[in-house]
Design a protein around this motif. Structure first.
Motif, PDB file in Angstrom:
ATOM      1  N   LEU A   1       0.841  -1.208   0.000  1.00 34.59           N
ATOM      2  CA  LEU A   1       0.000   0.000   0.000  1.00 34.59           C
ATOM      3  C   LEU A   1       0.871   1.251   0.000  1.00 34.59           C
ATOM      4  CD1 LEU A   1      -2.839  -0.902   2.566  1.00 34.59           C
ATOM      5  CD2 LEU A   1      -2.916  -1.035   0.070  1.00 34.59           C
ATOM      6  N   ASN A   2       1.919   1.240   0.834  1.00 37.59           N
ATOM      7  CA  ASN A   2       2.838   2.393   0.885  1.00 37.59           C
ATOM      8  C   ASN A   2       3.514   2.620  -0.448  1.00 37.59           C
ATOM      9  OD1 ASN A   2       3.987   2.036   4.366  1.00 37.59           O
ATOM     10  ND2 ASN A   2       2.170   2.971   3.491  1.00 37.59           N
ATOM     11  N   LYS A   3       3.964   1.536  -1.051  1.00 34.41           N
ATOM     12  CA  LYS A   3       4.663   1.625  -2.334  1.00 34.41           C
ATOM     13  C   LYS A   3       3.754   2.268  -3.390  1.00 34.41           C
ATOM     14  CE  LYS A   3       7.456  -0.117  -5.738  1.00 34.41           C
ATOM     15  NZ  LYS A   3       8.888  -0.032  -5.913  1.00 34.41           N
ATOM     16  N   CYS A   4       2.486   1.948  -3.319  1.00 32.20           N
ATOM     17  CA  CYS A   4       1.533   2.486  -4.296  1.00 32.20           C
ATOM     18  C   CYS A   4       0.920   3.805  -3.838  1.00 32.20           C
ATOM     19  CB  CYS A   4       0.410   1.480  -4.557  1.00 32.20           C
ATOM     20  SG  CYS A   4       0.978  -0.097  -5.157  1.00 32.20           S
ATOM     21  N   ASN A   5       1.426   4.315  -2.712  1.00 34.66           N
ATOM     22  CA  ASN A   5       0.902   5.563  -2.163  1.00 34.66           C
ATOM     23  C   ASN A   5      -0.607   5.564  -1.971  1.00 34.66           C
ATOM     24  OD1 ASN A   5       3.358   6.979  -1.897  1.00 34.66           O
ATOM     25  ND2 ASN A   5       3.381   7.195  -4.148  1.00 34.66           N
ATOM     26  N   VAL A   6      -1.108   4.463  -1.471  1.00 34.49           N
ATOM     27  CA  VAL A   6      -2.547   4.400  -1.234  1.00 34.49           C
ATOM     28  C   VAL A   6      -2.885   5.191   0.021  1.00 34.49           C
ATOM     29  CG1 VAL A   6      -4.478   2.878  -0.692  1.00 34.49           C
ATOM     30  CG2 VAL A   6      -2.743   2.160  -2.347  1.00 34.49           C
ATOM     31  N   ASN A   7      -3.921   5.971  -0.086  1.00 37.53           N
ATOM     32  CA  ASN A   7      -4.403   6.785   1.017  1.00 37.53           C
ATOM     33  C   ASN A   7      -5.347   5.949   1.879  1.00 37.53           C
ATOM     34  OD1 ASN A   7      -5.083   9.049   2.547  1.00 37.53           O
ATOM     35  ND2 ASN A   7      -6.729   9.630   1.123  1.00 37.53           N
ATOM     36  N   PHE A   8      -4.757   5.241   2.844  1.00 40.14           N
ATOM     37  CA  PHE A   8      -5.584   4.310   3.627  1.00 40.14           C
ATOM     38  C   PHE A   8      -5.487   4.598   5.120  1.00 40.14           C
ATOM     39  CE2 PHE A   8      -2.678   1.455   5.885  1.00 40.14           C
ATOM     40  CZ  PHE A   8      -1.455   1.796   5.313  1.00 40.14           C
TER      41      PHE A   8
ATOM     42  N   ILE B   1      -3.421  -3.174  -9.831  1.00 38.24           N
ATOM     43  CA  ILE B   1      -2.685  -3.537 -11.047  1.00 38.24           C
ATOM     44  C   ILE B   1      -3.434  -3.049 -12.279  1.00 38.24           C
ATOM     45  CG2 ILE B   1      -1.915  -5.471 -12.479  1.00 38.24           C
ATOM     46  CD1 ILE B   1      -1.398  -6.988  -9.838  1.00 38.24           C
ATOM     47  N   ASP B   2      -4.737  -3.304 -12.299  1.00 30.10           N
ATOM     48  CA  ASP B   2      -5.548  -2.872 -13.444  1.00 30.10           C
ATOM     49  C   ASP B   2      -5.472  -1.363 -13.653  1.00 30.10           C
ATOM     50  OD1 ASP B   2      -6.250  -5.439 -13.904  1.00 30.10           O
ATOM     51  OD2 ASP B   2      -8.223  -5.324 -12.935  1.00 30.10           O
ATOM     52  N   ASN B   3      -5.367  -0.623 -12.532  1.00 29.02           N
ATOM     53  CA  ASN B   3      -5.285   0.832 -12.647  1.00 29.02           C
ATOM     54  C   ASN B   3      -3.866   1.317 -12.916  1.00 29.02           C
ATOM     55  OD1 ASN B   3      -7.966   0.830 -12.046  1.00 29.02           O
ATOM     56  ND2 ASN B   3      -7.688   1.386  -9.900  1.00 29.02           N
ATOM     57  N   GLY B   4      -2.952   0.374 -13.072  1.00 32.80           N
ATOM     58  CA  GLY B   4      -1.571   0.744 -13.351  1.00 32.80           C
ATOM     59  C   GLY B   4      -0.824   1.297 -12.158  1.00 32.80           C
ATOM     60  N   GLU B   5      -1.346   1.105 -10.966  1.00 30.79           N
ATOM     61  CA  GLU B   5      -0.686   1.657  -9.787  1.00 30.79           C
ATOM     62  C   GLU B   5       0.305   0.680  -9.166  1.00 30.79           C
ATOM     63  OE1 GLU B   5      -3.533   3.845  -7.087  1.00 30.79           O
ATOM     64  OE2 GLU B   5      -4.920   3.202  -8.654  1.00 30.79           O
ATOM     65  N   LEU B   6       0.199  -0.579  -9.539  1.00 33.67           N
ATOM     66  CA  LEU B   6       1.080  -1.589  -8.949  1.00 33.67           C
ATOM     67  C   LEU B   6       1.698  -2.429 -10.050  1.00 33.67           C
ATOM     68  CD1 LEU B   6       2.175  -3.296  -6.546  1.00 33.67           C
ATOM     69  CD2 LEU B   6       0.002  -4.541  -6.577  1.00 33.67           C
ATOM     70  N   SER B   7       3.022  -2.553  -9.991  1.00 31.23           N
ATOM     71  CA  SER B   7       3.694  -3.467 -10.931  1.00 31.23           C
ATOM     72  C   SER B   7       4.825  -4.126 -10.162  1.00 31.23           C
ATOM     73  CB  SER B   7       4.244  -2.675 -12.125  1.00 31.23           C
ATOM     74  OG  SER B   7       5.122  -1.674 -11.650  1.00 31.23           O
ATOM     75  N   PHE B   8       5.296  -5.262 -10.651  1.00 28.72           N
ATOM     76  CA  PHE B   8       6.380  -5.887  -9.904  1.00 28.72           C
ATOM     77  C   PHE B   8       7.444  -6.506 -10.803  1.00 28.72           C
ATOM     78  CE2 PHE B   8       2.908  -8.784 -10.289  1.00 28.72           C
ATOM     79  CZ  PHE B   8       1.885  -8.317  -9.487  1.00 28.72           C
ATOM     80  N   ASN B   9       8.590  -6.787 -10.164  1.00 28.25           N
ATOM     81  CA  ASN B   9       9.694  -7.416 -10.873  1.00 28.25           C
ATOM     82  C   ASN B   9       9.537  -8.928 -10.856  1.00 28.25           C
ATOM     83  OD1 ASN B   9      10.661  -8.517  -8.410  1.00 28.25           O
ATOM     84  ND2 ASN B   9      11.584  -6.538  -7.917  1.00 28.25           N
ATOM     85  N   ASN B  10      10.474  -9.636 -11.442  1.00 24.94           N
ATOM     86  CA  ASN B  10      10.333 -11.095 -11.493  1.00 24.94           C
ATOM     87  C   ASN B  10      11.285 -11.809 -10.529  1.00 24.94           C
ATOM     88  OD1 ASN B  10      12.597 -10.455 -12.849  1.00 24.94           O
ATOM     89  ND2 ASN B  10      11.973 -11.355 -14.820  1.00 24.94           N
ATOM     90  N   ASN B  11      11.343 -11.295  -9.307  1.00 32.18           N
ATOM     91  CA  ASN B  11      12.173 -11.906  -8.264  1.00 32.18           C
ATOM     92  C   ASN B  11      11.867 -13.378  -8.034  1.00 32.18           C
ATOM     93  OD1 ASN B  11      13.761  -9.821  -7.659  1.00 32.18           O
ATOM     94  ND2 ASN B  11      12.780  -9.254  -5.710  1.00 32.18           N
ATOM     95  N   LEU B  12      10.618 -13.750  -8.245  1.00 33.16           N
ATOM     96  CA  LEU B  12      10.220 -15.119  -7.921  1.00 33.16           C
ATOM     97  C   LEU B  12      10.164 -16.023  -9.145  1.00 33.16           C
ATOM     98  CD1 LEU B  12       7.359 -14.460  -5.318  1.00 33.16           C
ATOM     99  CD2 LEU B  12       9.628 -15.364  -4.846  1.00 33.16           C
ATOM    100  N   LYS B  13      10.616 -15.496 -10.276  1.00 30.99           N
ATOM    101  CA  LYS B  13      10.525 -16.253 -11.522  1.00 30.99           C
ATOM    102  C   LYS B  13      11.136 -17.650 -11.369  1.00 30.99           C
ATOM    103  CE  LYS B  13      10.933 -15.583 -16.460  1.00 30.99           C
ATOM    104  NZ  LYS B  13       9.531 -15.341 -16.788  1.00 30.99           N
ATOM    105  N   GLY B  14      10.440 -18.628 -11.929  1.00 29.07           N
ATOM    106  CA  GLY B  14      10.955 -19.992 -11.870  1.00 29.07           C
ATOM    107  C   GLY B  14      10.481 -20.771 -10.662  1.00 29.07           C
ATOM    108  N   GLN B  15       9.900 -20.074  -9.701  1.00 30.76           N
ATOM    109  CA  GLN B  15       9.405 -20.777  -8.507  1.00 30.76           C
ATOM    110  C   GLN B  15       8.091 -21.490  -8.840  1.00 30.76           C
ATOM    111  OE1 GLN B  15      10.480 -20.507  -5.077  1.00 30.76           O
ATOM    112  NE2 GLN B  15      12.274 -19.274  -5.475  1.00 30.76           N
ATOM    113  N   LYS B  16       7.891 -22.604  -8.138  1.00 30.20           N
ATOM    114  CA  LYS B  16       6.643 -23.336  -8.336  1.00 30.20           C
ATOM    115  C   LYS B  16       5.736 -23.076  -7.130  1.00 30.20           C
ATOM    116  CE  LYS B  16       5.396 -28.043  -9.306  1.00 30.20           C
ATOM    117  NZ  LYS B  16       5.977 -29.343  -9.572  1.00 30.20           N
ATOM    118  N   VAL B  17       4.541 -22.619  -7.423  1.00 28.70           N
ATOM    119  CA  VAL B  17       3.619 -22.207  -6.363  1.00 28.70           C
ATOM    120  C   VAL B  17       2.326 -23.003  -6.470  1.00 28.70           C
ATOM    121  CG1 VAL B  17       2.285 -20.280  -5.409  1.00 28.70           C
ATOM    122  CG2 VAL B  17       4.556 -19.863  -6.387  1.00 28.70           C
TER     123      VAL B  17
END
Lengths: 435, 258
Positions: B46-53, B130-146
């Motif tokens: 929430l902080n990263k996306c500057n959400v007013n909560f 995410i849909d509003n374009g306010e949150l995006s992320f890197n691929n730190n977890l790429k290759g992991q099986k969840v």
């Protein structure tokens, strides 16, 4: 002529006994407390069409679903034939409909009855094998005592005999038609029974008539008997699946009802202007309104209707996490116990000292429930064993204060600290400080 | 970890401001050590996306879910009416929570007692960010099986199956479903106030059965969206084979990829 009267008498007798017993069941269901399900008629109708008529939830288990569909369609369509049989029986006609509908249509009708009769026959045999040879696990839990098992097998054998009689009747009829016997008009096509014909062909025409009449009587008496048997059987779902799905819970499964009687009391407690010495207006209904349910009559009529609708298929129990890990709880048993108990109450002249909770369902069963809704989701006709479990838990907690000790501790934590654990409300933001 | 920016509802009111959402932390999220990490992860996002909560802080109290499922309707309604009074006094319209139990109760059961709110599970809300374009992320977890465990009170209880899955897929990891998933998901064993008591006598523990099913998919991570499920599955993993897989909330997965 005399046979017509005998037939009419038997028919009216069967109908009378049926309606008397049905009225008893409806009276028993009305012993339950009231609940308003008159809302959302459109959604309810849609649900009934989808789930009961459309069998949508059956298809979670495709093999059983297809076999069941044969029985279901067979039951409905072959009952059109029963209309003709009834008319023939009362008026002494033979293949009454054939005189009034076009030949091709009549042939298609009889032909499709025969194919369905064969499919019903076939499905029942597979079902018998599943129950008695393969012995599917869900048909053998603790609550499946001798009567429920016998009930299930009886129905299947019954249907096999009925379909056998129907096909034999047509086979004999077909032969008699081909021998141009008086009264046996040329009508109907016999795609299935033609294979039985060779067995009967050595018989004399007199014996064939005897056979045809015997099968005819056996078939119709069987159906009238079956109709009456159903009221005492798990098979009642063929009628009650419809009202049960119509009156089913249409909210999110997670939404449990809020007890109105509790709301009134709690509002009074929280109201600073309430007079603590005032006589509660509801003091006179103290004995009628319990918090929760102790006996079957403390449940609402939809829950009782549910109990009568249960087919004991055991899908609920087979997905119940408590049951599958060896706990005492079985949602199917809850439904069966409820039906047994309300029957017992309905049949007894005076009040006994028994109750659903205690004499049928133990608190150990009730406390094993995780309220996960797997049972309600799995039920092919939207029955709700979870609501019955919850109502009895409410009774245990609010009327008897007999929750497990750890839960009583949890309650006092919530009361005193506003959290189920022993933490102070002042520490609610501690999580912001830890790194 | 950076310091979290958290403001209470009362502080908003003091400054004459209004938050966009109220984050309902829940008792587990506030007090349970493991669940506190989920709370922190979600607030980090929430902080990263500057959400007013806002949070209610000391003014938040148990939603009453556990009391209600345990059969104590009195206590539930007391809690509910107190919470509703506070929420309504702040004119709260929109609530996001990381706890499916609070979510279910506030969304479905408060409305009959005078509390009408638009309630979202954090996975639903994160999808929206995410849909509003306010949150995006890197691929730190790429290759992991969840593998993902459906909490009963999110899934069957409220038909929320897709947002958690769609979030997991967006992390670039492989999502391996368990045989029993979505509607057919098997309970973790904590619901209905079981979290607070010993299980009845049986042949097996529910959480062990479910954890084994999860481990059978050979995952690196067992993801879920409920603090109670998290506890049950974490215990399960410890019991069956320690460190064979991590049990993480979806908020924690995302926080690792910021």
């Amino acid at each position: 002529m005399i046979t017509n009267f005998i037939f009419l008498f038997i028919f009216l007798f069967a109908i009378t006994v049926f309606s008397l017993n049905l009225r008893k069941i409806i009276r028993n269901i009305n012993l339950g407390i009231d609940v308003d399900r008159s809302d959302n008629k459109k959604i309810r109708l849609k649900n009934m069409f989808r789930v009961a008529l459309g069998q949508s939830k059956m298809f979670d288990r495709p093999i059983a679903a297809v076999l069941h569909l044969f029985l279901y369609v067979g039951f409905i369509i072959i009952n059109i034939e029963v209309v003709e049989i009834l008319i023939d029986g009362i008026f002494g006609t033979h293949r009454f409909l054939a005189h009034y509908v076009n030949n091709t249509i009549y042939n298609i009708l009889i032909g499709s009855f025969e194919i369905l009769a064969f499919l019903v026959f076939f499905s029942c045999i597979i079902f018998l094998i599943r129950r008695n040879v393969i012995r599917l696990k869900r048909f053998f839990s603790k609550e499946m005592t001798s009567w429920p098992k016998t009930d299930a097998n009886l129905i299947l054998v019954f249907e096999i005999l009925l379909m056998g009689a129907f096909l034999s009747m047509n086979a004999a009829d077909g032969l008699l038609q081909s021998r141009n016997i008086d009264h046996y008009i040329i009508a109907g096509s016999f795609p299935v029974s033609q294979f039985i014909t060779p067995i009967f062909s050595p018989l004399s025409s007199e014996n064939l008539i005897l056979l045809e009449r015997f099968c005819w009587w056996f078939h119709i008496l069987g159906i009238l008997g079956f109709m009456n048997y159903v009221l005492f059987s798990k098979h009642l779902h063929i009628f009650f699946a419809f009202p049960s799905t119509y009156y089913a819970n249409i909210n999110n499964l997670g939404q449990f009802n809020n007890l109105q009687s509790v709301t009134n009391e709690v509002k009074l407690m929280l109201d600073p202007n309430a007079d603590p010495f005032a006589t509660p207006s509801s003091s006179d209904d103290n004995n009628s309104k319990l918090f929760g349910a102790k006996d079957a009559t403390d449940l609402n009529w939809v829950q009782l209707l549910n109990a009568y609708s249960c087919t004991e298929c055991g899908r609920c129990t087979s997905v119940c996490p408590a049951n599958q890990t060896g706990k005492e709880l079985s949602p199917r048993k809850i439904m069966m116990d409820t039906r047994d108990r309300i029957e017992e109450i309905g049949n007894s002249k005076q009040k006994d000292n028994k109750s659903l909770l205690g004499d049928y369902v133990t608190s150990e069963e009730l406390w094993a429930c995780t309220t996960c809704n797997a049972c309600t989701d799995a039920c092919p006709i939207d029955l709700d064993p979870l609501s019955i479990i919850m109502d009895m838990r409410r009774y245990l907690v609010m009327e008897e204060s007999s929750a497990p000790t750890e839960l009583n501790n949890m309650f006092s934590n919530v009361e005193n600290n506003g959290a189920p654990w022993k933490f102070s409300a002042a520490d609610r933001l501690n999580w912001t400080k830890i790194n | 970890m950076d310091l979290l920016k958290v403001k209470k509802m009362s502080e908003f009111v003091e400054n004459g401001e209004k938050p966009d959402i109220l984050f309902w932390v829940g008792s587990a999220g506030s007090f349970d050590e493991r669940a506190q990490k989920i709370t922190r992860a979600f607030v980090t996002i929430l902080n990263k996306c500057n959400v007013n909560f806002a949070v209610l802080g000391e003014e938040e109290s148990s939603s009453g879910d556990a009391a209600k499922r345990a059969g104590n309707e009195f206590l539930f309604q007391m809690q509910a009416l107190m919470n509703i009074e506070i929420l309504n006094s702040y004119d709260v319209r929109r609530i996001v929570t990381t706890c499916p139990h609070s979510y279910n109760t506030i969304k479905n059961e408060y409305k009959g007692l005078g509390g009408n709110y638009f309630v979202q599970h954090h996975t639903e809300y994160l999808e929206e960010l995410i849909d509003n374009g306010e949150l995006s992320f890197n691929n730190n977890l790429k290759g992991q099986k969840v593998t993902y465990h459906d909490p009963c009170y999110l899934g069957r209880a409220n038909d929320v199956y897709d947002p958690p899955r769609s979030l997991i897929k967006k992390l670039g990891v492989t999502l391996q479903e368990m045989p029993r998933n979505k509607r057919n998901s098997f309970c973790c064993g904590a619901g209905g106030a079981q979290m607070f008591k010993e299980a009845e006598k049986g042949t097996n523990e529910i959480n062990i059965v479910r954890t084994q099913e999860a481990l059978d998919t050979k995952p690196d991570i067992i993801a879920t969206g409920c603090p109670f499920c998290n506890t049950m599955l974490t215990d399960g993993v410890k019991n069956i084979s320690e460190n064979s897989a991590k049990v993480l909330d979806i908020a924690e997965l995302i926080a690792e990829c910021l």
